[in-house]
Scaffold this motif. Structure first.
Motif, short mmCIF file in Angstrom:
data_model
loop_
_atom_site.label_atom_id
_atom_site.label_comp_id
_atom_site.label_asym_id
_atom_site.label_seq_id
_atom_site.Cartn_x
_atom_site.Cartn_y
_atom_site.Cartn_z
N VAL A 166 125.36 56.99 19.87
CA VAL A 166 126.75 57.26 20.21
C VAL A 166 127.68 56.39 19.36
O VAL A 166 127.28 55.34 18.87
N PRO A 167 128.95 56.81 19.17
CA PRO A 167 129.88 56.06 18.30
C PRO A 167 130.30 54.73 18.92
O PRO A 167 130.86 54.69 20.01
N LEU A 168 130.04 53.64 18.20
CA LEU A 168 130.27 52.30 18.73
C LEU A 168 131.74 52.02 19.00
O LEU A 168 132.13 51.62 20.10
N ARG A 169 132.60 52.19 17.97
CA ARG A 169 134.00 51.78 18.10
C ARG A 169 134.71 52.56 19.21
O ARG A 169 135.42 51.98 20.05
N LEU A 170 134.55 53.88 19.24
CA LEU A 170 135.25 54.70 20.23
C LEU A 170 134.94 54.24 21.65
O LEU A 170 135.83 54.10 22.49
N TYR A 193 126.94 54.39 14.62
CA TYR A 193 126.37 54.89 15.87
C TYR A 193 125.29 53.93 16.36
O TYR A 193 124.52 53.39 15.55
N VAL A 194 125.25 53.71 17.68
CA VAL A 194 124.29 52.79 18.29
C VAL A 194 123.56 53.51 19.42
O VAL A 194 124.05 54.51 19.96
N PRO A 195 122.37 53.03 19.80
CA PRO A 195 121.68 53.62 20.96
C PRO A 195 122.55 53.57 22.21
O PRO A 195 123.26 52.59 22.45
N VAL A 196 122.45 54.62 23.01
CA VAL A 196 123.29 54.72 24.20
C VAL A 196 123.00 53.58 25.18
O VAL A 196 123.84 53.27 26.04
N GLU A 197 121.84 52.94 25.05
CA GLU A 197 121.51 51.82 25.94
C GLU A 197 122.53 50.69 25.86
O GLU A 197 122.74 49.96 26.83
#
Length: 316
Positions: A245-249, A305-309
């Motif tokens: 998922v997008p980190l900054r947003l 983008y980072v893992p949703v965890e």
């Protein structure tokens, strides 16, 4: 790596990281610290230089870890797919045990509080006996480095490339971080050289100017769980079975401050701080190290983008 985008966003190519080392450490453009006793301005370095002999080579899933020994000093130099690795003539190589190396890491990049120190350099140079010098620095509009040591006289025989793979022209070298390969230079000040090769380190993100406003602080809005879930629902990738998922947003929606770094971001709120690095599963939580199942990645232009965890941690 299996990767699927669920919404119709344009995919961008993953940027190549890194750059090329130089025999002398360079200075940071325009940022000076005044010594109170001497009133002499001292410029901060643009790149941190680590030198020594490769004592051990450890190939891991997220990169190759080189143990570099210089006298009593031990450093870990981590090379991944974004790192630029050359010898001092500009030839691509792989460091081996016993090689003398110089590694250059962007000085403003965050470092983990760990011993021995670990560096993720933009540039690694294997020093050979062949004739050739390298300088990594910020060069101004006149193509002079920050210490006024070297001026570039780019000619038709100079090979111009960029770390991101973009086409490069002469004007693209101005006011940029560059890795310069050369063999001869004049004895003048600054020394002048016709470089054989110049690489624009355009994967080092330029920092936005900080504007200070003297106003009463306004209360931060309460984080919206529903807004975060809406972002996740509309904008995510599947990478190796993990939702990215997008980190900054999401971080900003949850009231975190996001500071962009050359290869990722620092996400902080109050006493809590996360250091995220693209291409690395390890991430910093305050002064501790934690690990993702899948490494953060630049899956769209300008969006890490980072893992949703991680979202679950940010929402605690």
């Amino acid at each position: 790596m299996k990767m699927t985008k669920v919404v119709p966003f344009a995919m961008s190519a993953l940027l190549l990281g890194g750059a090329i080392g130089a025999p002398t450490a360079s200075a940071n453009e325009g940022e000076a610290v005044v010594n109170a006793e001497t009133s002499v301005q001292q410029v901060q370095p643009t790149f941190i230089k680590v030198t020594g002999t490769v004592e051990n080579v450890d190939v891991r899933e997220n990169g190759t870890y080189y143990t570099v020994i210089d006298g009593d000093n031990t450093n870990i130099v981590i090379a991944n797919k974004e790192s630029l690795i050359f010898d001092n003539t500009g030839k691509e190589v792989k460091p081996q045990k016993g090689d003398k190396v110089s590694a250059y890491s962007y000085a403003k990049k965050p470092m983990l509080a760990i011993y021995p120190p670990q560096y993720n350099p933009e540039v690694i140079i294997v020093e050979t006996e062949a004739m050739g010098s390298v300088e990594v620095d910020f060069f101004n509009k006149d193509l002079i480095d920050t210490d006024n040591n070297l001026k570039l006289n780019v000619g038709e025989d100079t090979k111009l490339v960029s770390a991101s793979g973009k086409d490069v022209k002469l004007d693209d070298l101005k006011e940029q971080h560059l890795a310069v390969f050369y063999t001869i230079a004049t004895m003048s000040i600054p020394a002048q050289t016709p470089p054989s090769k110049v690489i624009v380190l355009d994967t080092i993100e330029k920092e936005e100017p900080v504007v200070e406003v003297d106003l009463e602080p306004t209360p931060e809005p309460a984080p919206s769980d529903s807004a975060v879930q809406e972002i996740i629902k509309k904008d995510f990738y599947e990478v190796e079975g993990t939702k990215m998922v997008p980190l900054r947003l999401i971080a900003e929606e949850l009231g975190f401050k996001v500071e962009v770094t050359p290869k990722g971001a620092i996400v902080s709120k109050g006493a809590v701080s996360y250091t995220i690095t693209r291409g690395q599963k390890e991430y910093g939580y305050n002064k501790a190290l934690r690990q993702f199942k899948v490494a953060p990645a630049l899956l769209e232009a300008g969006k890490t983008y980072v893992p949703v965890e991680l979202v679950e941690e940010l929402m605690k």
